[in-house]
Design a protein around this motif. Structure first.
Motif, mmCIF file in Angstrom:
data_model
loop_
_atom_site.group_PDB
_atom_site.id
_atom_site.type_symbol
_atom_site.label_atom_id
_atom_site.label_comp_id
_atom_site.label_asym_id
_atom_site.label_seq_id
_atom_site.Cartn_x
_atom_site.Cartn_y
_atom_site.Cartn_z
ATOM 1 N N HIS A 1 15.587 -10.462 -2.217
ATOM 2 C CA HIS A 1 16.374 -9.990 -3.356
ATOM 3 C C HIS A 1 16.734 -8.512 -3.236
ATOM 4 C CE1 HIS A 1 14.192 -13.446 -5.205
ATOM 5 N NE2 HIS A 1 15.343 -13.626 -5.798
ATOM 6 N N LEU A 2 15.898 -7.754 -2.557
ATOM 7 C CA LEU A 2 16.026 -6.297 -2.507
ATOM 8 C C LEU A 2 17.033 -5.909 -1.429
ATOM 9 C CD1 LEU A 2 14.902 -3.587 -3.589
ATOM 10 C CD2 LEU A 2 13.148 -3.719 -1.811
ATOM 11 N N SER B 1 19.293 0.298 4.818
ATOM 12 C CA SER B 1 19.019 -1.142 4.821
ATOM 13 C C SER B 1 17.748 -1.452 5.594
ATOM 14 C CB SER B 1 20.196 -1.910 5.434
ATOM 15 O OG SER B 1 21.366 -1.742 4.670
ATOM 16 N N ASP B 2 17.574 -0.770 6.726
ATOM 17 C CA ASP B 2 16.376 -0.985 7.546
ATOM 18 C C ASP B 2 15.112 -0.673 6.757
ATOM 19 O OD1 ASP B 2 17.894 -1.778 9.659
ATOM 20 O OD2 ASP B 2 17.691 0.080 10.809
ATOM 21 N N TRP B 3 15.163 0.386 5.966
ATOM 22 C CA TRP B 3 13.968 0.752 5.213
ATOM 23 C C TRP B 3 13.629 -0.313 4.167
ATOM 24 C CZ3 TRP B 3 13.074 2.604 0.022
ATOM 25 C CH2 TRP B 3 11.747 3.002 -0.182
ATOM 26 N N LEU B 4 14.635 -0.871 3.523
ATOM 27 C CA LEU B 4 14.382 -1.891 2.501
ATOM 28 C C LEU B 4 13.758 -3.152 3.093
ATOM 29 C CD1 LEU B 4 17.519 -1.702 0.165
ATOM 30 C CD2 LEU B 4 15.244 -0.735 -0.206
ATOM 31 N N THR B 5 14.032 -3.420 4.362
ATOM 32 C CA THR B 5 13.496 -4.643 4.971
ATOM 33 C C THR B 5 11.976 -4.609 5.106
ATOM 34 O OG1 THR B 5 13.795 -3.800 7.234
ATOM 35 C CG2 THR B 5 15.620 -5.054 6.267
ATOM 36 N N GLY C 1 0.814 -1.211 0.000
ATOM 37 C CA GLY C 1 0.000 0.000 0.000
ATOM 38 C C GLY C 1 0.846 1.260 0.000
ATOM 39 N N ARG C 2 0.471 2.226 -0.834
ATOM 40 C CA ARG C 2 1.247 3.465 -0.935
ATOM 41 C C ARG C 2 1.252 4.225 0.395
ATOM 42 N NH1 ARG C 2 3.257 6.857 -4.984
ATOM 43 N NH2 ARG C 2 4.466 8.431 -3.891
ATOM 44 N N ALA C 3 0.108 4.262 1.065
ATOM 45 C CA ALA C 3 0.031 4.985 2.339
ATOM 46 C C ALA C 3 0.966 4.359 3.372
ATOM 47 C CB ALA C 3 -1.406 4.982 2.848
ATOM 48 N N TRP C 4 1.027 3.030 3.368
ATOM 49 C CA TRP C 4 1.899 2.328 4.315
ATOM 50 C C TRP C 4 3.368 2.619 4.011
ATOM 51 C CZ3 TRP C 4 5.253 -1.895 3.220
ATOM 52 C CH2 TRP C 4 5.812 -2.492 4.356
ATOM 53 N N ILE C 5 3.734 2.597 2.723
ATOM 54 C CA ILE C 5 5.118 2.888 2.338
ATOM 55 C C ILE C 5 5.490 4.311 2.741
ATOM 56 C CG2 ILE C 5 6.695 3.184 0.387
ATOM 57 C CD1 ILE C 5 5.196 0.951 -1.046
ATOM 58 N N THR C 6 4.577 5.257 2.506
ATOM 59 C CA THR C 6 4.831 6.659 2.864
ATOM 60 C C THR C 6 5.052 6.808 4.365
ATOM 61 O OG1 THR C 6 3.484 7.421 0.996
ATOM 62 C CG2 THR C 6 3.897 9.001 2.768
ATOM 63 N N ALA C 7 4.262 6.088 5.146
ATOM 64 C CA ALA C 7 4.410 6.143 6.605
ATOM 65 C C ALA C 7 5.774 5.603 7.031
ATOM 66 C CB ALA C 7 3.291 5.347 7.268
ATOM 67 N N GLU C 8 6.216 4.524 6.377
ATOM 68 C CA GLU C 8 7.526 3.955 6.700
ATOM 69 C C GLU C 8 8.651 4.894 6.270
ATOM 70 O OE1 GLU C 8 8.136 1.227 8.431
ATOM 71 O OE2 GLU C 8 5.990 0.886 8.696
ATOM 72 N N GLU C 9 8.455 5.574 5.148
ATOM 73 C CA GLU C 9 9.445 6.559 4.702
ATOM 74 C C GLU C 9 9.578 7.684 5.725
ATOM 75 O OE1 GLU C 9 7.983 7.784 0.917
ATOM 76 O OE2 GLU C 9 9.113 6.263 -0.194
ATOM 77 N N ARG C 10 8.445 8.101 6.267
ATOM 78 C CA ARG C 10 8.448 9.182 7.249
ATOM 79 C C ARG C 10 9.229 8.764 8.502
ATOM 80 N NH1 ARG C 10 3.334 9.571 7.774
ATOM 81 N NH2 ARG C 10 3.072 10.863 5.916
ATOM 82 N N LYS C 11 9.068 7.513 8.894
ATOM 83 C CA LYS C 11 9.783 7.025 10.078
ATOM 84 C C LYS C 11 11.295 7.086 9.870
ATOM 85 C CE LYS C 11 6.177 3.741 11.512
ATOM 86 N NZ LYS C 11 5.864 2.290 11.672
ATOM 87 N N ILE C 12 11.748 6.648 8.684
ATOM 88 C CA ILE C 12 13.183 6.669 8.404
ATOM 89 C C ILE C 12 13.692 8.106 8.314
ATOM 90 C CG2 ILE C 12 14.955 6.105 6.692
ATOM 91 C CD1 ILE C 12 14.110 3.718 8.288
#
Length: 348
Positions: free
Chosen positions: A88-89, A78-82, A50-61
């Motif tokens: 693979h990522l 690295s933490d954000w990619l997890t 979900g885009r909203a979830w990804i945005t929230a995780e971006e904000r945390k980082i």
């Protein structure tokens, strides 16, 4: 004269300042913004979250970068990619002494065949490195006559991280599959299109017509439909020669088996003669064909899957793996001896 000297001095000073500004490394926040754009634009798994979830995780980082300035930037990236939970990522520091060209070094062990008896062969495939394709083909050709009399086959893929589907497909010169299909959706981003064009050029140079045809069609579709999903499938493989006496095939797996090696297990299991012995595989096949992207002044390399598998059975399997038919200790050679005994018991 003084004014001219002053002018030269000012120009020199401005030039030095300009050079210093250009040489200034990117901040962690700038690296993160680059990373975020690369993932959103090129990652085949991005739309599965979900885009909203990804945005929230971006904000945390972003907050961690701002309020924890002493934190290691590589660890934060690295933490954000997890969050995507895709094995693979990954990201590496280019100058990391533990890395080789940005990736962990992999043993270059080659395939080999050992005859346990006149009718039972043991085939070890430690990896599917593309450089091993010719070795595998030569091996099969060299043992062509005894293979025709083969009654039992043990294929040992323990430790095989599945580097290349191209090498994996060569194994089906020995093992027949039944209604096996491997379909993939490729994200036709600009960077991904460039990558697949380079792949196509490589196969044209190496004179591999079957692969050239597949990738030529794929590249044409990607060019026709940029920034969308394009589907392609691997050609269905068939044995070169019939193996009339072959009655049992055992595949040895462990927790390191991943990607194309897992694809091999899935394909081989469509054959009723196949039994998998060992341990559950790693679970790393939902996404694939990793493309390398650079951040900053080549400060980091990000490895981004450009395609995702279309599942009809088994999957998704990332972080789950494939379970064996028979569980066994995968360390050492005892598993080979025990599997050989299974083949002998079937002959009685």
């Amino acid at each position: 004269m003084c004014s001219k000297l002053l002018g030269v001095t000012l120009l020199t000073t401005v030039g030095l300042l300009s050079d210093n500004l250009q040489a200034k490394p990117l901040s962690c926040h700038q690296h993160f913004k680059q990373l975020s754009r690369v993932i959103e634009t090129n990652y085949a798994g991005y739309a599965d979250h979900g885009r909203a979830w990804i945005t929230a995780e971006e904000r945390k980082i972003s907050e961690r970068i701002e309020y924890e300035p002493t934190s290691d930037c590589y660890s934060l990236l690295s933490d954000w990619l997890t969050i995507f939970k895709d094995p693979h990522l990954t990201i590496t520091q280019v100058k990391d002494p533990n890395m080789d060209n940005g990736r962990l070094s992999i043993s270059a062990s080659q395939p080999n065949i050992r005859w346990l008896s006149e009718t039972v062969a043991y085939l070890a495939i430690p990896n599917f490195e593309l450089s091993n394709r010719s070795t595998l083909l030569s091996l099969i050709q060299r043992h062509a006559e005894p293979l025709k009399k083969m009654e039992g086959l043990i294929v040992d893929i323990r430790g095989n991280q599945g580097q290349s589907f191209i090498v994996m497909m060569e194994l089906f010169r020995l093992i027949e599959t039944n209604n096996y299909q491997s379909r993939w959706h490729v994200l036709a981003s600009k960077a991904n299109r460039s990558y697949y064009k380079r792949l196509l050029q490589r196969f044209q140079y190496d004179n591999k017509p079957e692969l050239e045809s597949m990738y030529s069609n794929l590249v044409a579709k990607m060019e026709a439909y940029p920034n969308t999903w394009v589907e392609y499938r691997w050609p269905i493989a068939h044995p070169d020669n019939a193996l009339p006496d072959l009655k049992s095939i055992y595949i040895l797996t462990d927790n390191a088996v991943a990607n194309a090696a897992e694809e091999f297990v899935i394909a081989a299991k469509t054959n009723d003669m196949v039994t998998v012995v060992g341990a559950r595989t790693r679970g790393s096949l939902d996404y694939g064909e990793v493309v390398t992207h650079s951040l900053g002044d080549d400060d980091y390399h990000v490895f981004v899957p450009s395609q995702k598998r279309v599942w009809y059975q088994y999957g998704p399997i990332d972080n789950k793996g494939l379970s064996p038919d028979i569980s066994a200790d995968t360390n050492g050679d005892q598993i080979i001896n025990d599997t050989y005994d299974l083949i002998l018991s079937k002959k009685k």
